[in-house]
Scaffold this motif. Structure first.
Motif, mmCIF file in Angstrom:
data_model
loop_
_atom_site.group_PDB
_atom_site.id
_atom_site.type_symbol
_atom_site.label_atom_id
_atom_site.label_comp_id
_atom_site.label_asym_id
_atom_site.label_seq_id
_atom_site.Cartn_x
_atom_site.Cartn_y
_atom_site.Cartn_z
ATOM 1 N N GLY A 59 11.914 12.691 5.045
ATOM 2 C CA GLY A 59 11.764 11.673 4.013
ATOM 3 C C GLY A 59 11.910 10.248 4.491
ATOM 4 N N ALA A 60 11.752 10.012 5.787
ATOM 5 C CA ALA A 60 11.986 8.674 6.345
ATOM 6 C C ALA A 60 11.094 7.609 5.715
ATOM 7 N N LEU A 61 9.822 7.892 5.556
ATOM 8 C CA LEU A 61 8.913 6.888 4.998
ATOM 9 C C LEU A 61 9.232 6.621 3.535
ATOM 10 N N GLN A 62 9.465 7.662 2.772
ATOM 11 C CA GLN A 62 9.818 7.478 1.366
ATOM 12 C C GLN A 62 11.128 6.712 1.235
ATOM 13 N N SER A 63 12.114 7.016 2.068
ATOM 14 C CA SER A 63 13.389 6.297 2.027
ATOM 15 C C SER A 63 13.203 4.819 2.349
ATOM 16 N N ALA A 64 12.340 4.522 3.333
ATOM 17 C CA ALA A 64 12.078 3.127 3.700
ATOM 18 C C ALA A 64 11.419 2.381 2.539
ATOM 19 N N LEU A 65 10.496 3.033 1.849
ATOM 20 C CA LEU A 65 9.859 2.392 0.696
ATOM 21 C C LEU A 65 10.832 2.247 -0.467
ATOM 22 N N ASP A 66 11.649 3.262 -0.698
ATOM 23 C CA ASP A 66 12.644 3.191 -1.778
ATOM 24 C C ASP A 66 13.608 2.019 -1.572
ATOM 25 N N ALA A 67 13.853 1.658 -0.317
ATOM 26 C CA ALA A 67 14.809 0.588 0.006
ATOM 27 C C ALA A 67 14.190 -0.810 -0.025
ATOM 28 N N GLN A 81 -2.145 1.077 -10.303
ATOM 29 C CA GLN A 81 -2.734 -0.197 -10.683
ATOM 30 C C GLN A 81 -2.980 -1.044 -9.443
ATOM 31 N N ALA A 82 -3.877 -1.989 -9.589
ATOM 32 C CA ALA A 82 -4.167 -2.915 -8.503
ATOM 33 C C ALA A 82 -2.871 -3.577 -8.031
ATOM 34 N N GLY A 83 -2.684 -3.607 -6.721
ATOM 35 C CA GLY A 83 -1.491 -4.204 -6.127
ATOM 36 C C GLY A 83 -0.370 -3.223 -5.861
ATOM 37 N N ASP A 84 -0.471 -1.999 -6.386
ATOM 38 C CA ASP A 84 0.562 -0.992 -6.140
ATOM 39 C C ASP A 84 0.518 -0.518 -4.691
ATOM 40 N N VAL A 85 1.681 -0.109 -4.200
ATOM 41 C CA VAL A 85 1.777 0.544 -2.898
ATOM 42 C C VAL A 85 1.834 2.041 -3.179
ATOM 43 N N PHE A 90 -0.217 14.352 3.230
ATOM 44 C CA PHE A 90 -1.329 15.181 3.680
ATOM 45 C C PHE A 90 -0.857 16.608 3.913
ATOM 46 N N PHE A 91 0.358 16.754 4.430
ATOM 47 C CA PHE A 91 0.913 18.061 4.752
ATOM 48 C C PHE A 91 2.250 18.207 4.042
ATOM 49 N N ASN A 92 3.320 18.427 4.767
ATOM 50 C CA ASN A 92 4.625 18.648 4.149
ATOM 51 C C ASN A 92 5.314 17.374 3.696
ATOM 52 N N GLU A 93 5.408 16.404 4.579
ATOM 53 C CA GLU A 93 6.160 15.179 4.309
ATOM 54 C C GLU A 93 5.237 14.044 3.879
ATOM 55 N N PRO A 94 5.703 13.166 2.969
ATOM 56 C CA PRO A 94 4.954 11.946 2.708
ATOM 57 C C PRO A 94 4.862 11.152 4.022
ATOM 58 N N CYS A 121 -10.709 8.332 -4.794
ATOM 59 C CA CYS A 121 -11.343 9.510 -5.398
ATOM 60 C C CYS A 121 -10.288 10.581 -5.707
ATOM 61 N N SER A 122 -10.738 11.660 -6.332
ATOM 62 C CA SER A 122 -9.807 12.716 -6.733
ATOM 63 C C SER A 122 -9.073 13.310 -5.531
ATOM 64 N N LYS A 123 -9.739 13.395 -4.391
ATOM 65 C CA LYS A 123 -9.091 13.919 -3.174
ATOM 66 C C LYS A 123 -7.899 13.039 -2.786
ATOM 67 N N TRP A 124 -8.099 11.723 -2.784
ATOM 68 C CA TRP A 124 -7.007 10.815 -2.423
ATOM 69 C C TRP A 124 -5.959 10.734 -3.525
ATOM 70 N N ARG A 125 -6.379 10.774 -4.785
ATOM 71 C CA ARG A 125 -5.405 10.753 -5.887
ATOM 72 C C ARG A 125 -4.477 11.964 -5.819
ATOM 73 N N SER A 126 -5.013 13.104 -5.406
ATOM 74 C CA SER A 126 -4.196 14.320 -5.329
ATOM 75 C C SER A 126 -3.143 14.237 -4.229
ATOM 76 N N ARG A 127 -3.304 13.328 -3.307
ATOM 77 C CA ARG A 127 -2.346 13.154 -2.208
ATOM 78 C C ARG A 127 -1.194 12.210 -2.562
ATOM 79 N N ILE A 128 -1.304 11.482 -3.656
ATOM 80 C CA ILE A 128 -0.265 10.515 -4.042
ATOM 81 C C ILE A 128 0.993 11.268 -4.466
ATOM 82 N N VAL A 129 2.122 10.898 -3.868
ATOM 83 C CA VAL A 129 3.400 11.488 -4.266
ATOM 84 C C VAL A 129 4.324 10.469 -4.926
#
Length: 138
Positions: A59-67, A81-85, A90-94, A121-129
């Motif tokens: 969870g290193a990347l998610q923790s860095a973003l959360d901080a 929305q526009a401007g969101d990060v 793709f696999f197990n970890e964000p 597209c729907s492929k990329w939207r499905s990857r958003i966690v």
């Protein structure tokens, strides 16, 4: 700071070659580099975390973003929305981030060798966690 400011700063990175931990437009950037650049250039105060691996774990990347002081987590599921990060898995970890343009996403993507913009597209939207919104965005 506006969504347009963030998107314009991210678009300035387009065409930059992919380089793990890269932070220089035109020389080399990775997905985190694009996000850091976009937030910093548009008036934010992002915290850059150096020395991360090519495949984040525990969870290193998610923790860095959360901080990040300028970001807040948007209740999921939500419509980006526009401007969101955006945090992608793709696999197990964000392991990937991009800047939402509304209908699309801007990110440095190793599979294509550089910073690109394309439809969310729907492929990329499905990857958003997780969706992060910039606090106080006007």
């Amino acid at each position: 700071m506006t969504a347009d400011d963030i998107i314009a700063a991210a678009r300035a990175c387009l065409g930059t070659p992919f380089q793990h931990q890269g932070r220089l437009i035109g020389v080399g950037m990775d997905c985190a580099g694009v996000a850091i650049h976009a937030l910093h250039t548009s008036g934010g105060n992002p915290i850059d975390v150096p020395g991360y691996g090519e495949t984040p774990n525990k969870g290193a990347l998610q923790s860095a973003l959360d901080a990040q002081p300028d970001l807040e987590v948007v209740a999921f599921p939500a419509i980006p929305q526009a401007g969101d990060v955006l945090l992608f898995r793709f696999f197990n970890e964000p392991q990937h981030v991009g800047i939402c343009t509304g209908p699309g996403v801007i990110h440095a993507y190793s599979s294509v060798g550089g910073c690109v913009e394309h439809d969310l597209c729907s492929k990329w939207r499905s990857r958003i966690v997780r969706i992060y919104r910039v606090k106080g965005l006007s």
